[in-house]
Design an enzyme around this catalytic site. Sequence first.
Site, mmCIF file in Angstrom:
data_model
loop_
_atom_site.group_PDB
_atom_site.id
_atom_site.type_symbol
_atom_site.label_atom_id
_atom_site.label_comp_id
_atom_site.label_asym_id
_atom_site.label_seq_id
_atom_site.Cartn_x
_atom_site.Cartn_y
_atom_site.Cartn_z
ATOM 1 C CG HIS A 127 45.387 54.179 37.975
ATOM 2 N ND1 HIS A 127 45.872 53.606 36.819
ATOM 3 C CD2 HIS A 127 46.207 53.754 38.985
ATOM 4 C CE1 HIS A 127 46.943 52.872 37.118
ATOM 5 N NE2 HIS A 127 47.162 52.944 38.423
ATOM 6 C CG HIS A 166 45.230 58.956 31.864
ATOM 7 N ND1 HIS A 166 44.605 58.277 30.853
ATOM 8 C CD2 HIS A 166 45.703 58.008 32.721
ATOM 9 C CE1 HIS A 166 44.678 56.977 31.078
ATOM 10 N NE2 HIS A 166 45.351 56.788 32.204
#
Length: 232
Positions: A127, A166
Amino acid sequence: MGADLSLHSTADRLDYNVSQKLALLRKLDPESMKYKILNIVTRSFEVIGSSATIIPYAFLSSIYYKHYLRDFDSSLIFFNLMLALLANVVMIGCIKALVRRKRPNYSLNDDMYLTHGPDIYSFPSGHAVQMLLLLRFIVTFMETEKVSLSGLCLGISFLRIFTGRHFLSDVLGGGLIGWYSFDFYVKFFLAECHVVLIFCLRSVIVDSKVIETFFSCVITAFRLWHVNLRGN
């Protein structure tokens, strides 16, 4: 050598601790209304910022600008954006497969979706790569809504830490990759000598029958999938 290992270990611990503190969504009670609302919102942005969403969007924007607005320059920019995003998907997959960094152990991996193959690994954040590439396209080529769209790109990137998907270094590293990949793609894809891309763009989207056929196939496939889903 020992000092290098110690430094590496210290950096990893710092990255882990900071990332865990920033993963605020995972600290909420999963049964609370606050968590459920935030989870829906963050998942929505997760889908908006995924390659599965922005690549088709770039392609359809290319068609729209060329066929309906007759703006070939903007159409070509979106077409090249699509190519850049596709190239990034390949690059991200290769890096993830090589690095093989595991996702944070405080992440609820059972609710991970839109993850396939190397995407189960953590570094870099896909992303973040795509959003920072998109941010530079926005800043460079768009004339309006730069601030709001740039904020959206940055917000989607850092939501990956907030949701515990993440580590901080995954997002920062991915952001740098996306940011600097823009320079290569602009030089390569948007060069005037790439007549092949222009020819492909014109031949694909100039004919309305191609567009009608494409959307008819998509609608038919969706209906068949829906009927099959209800039958099961």
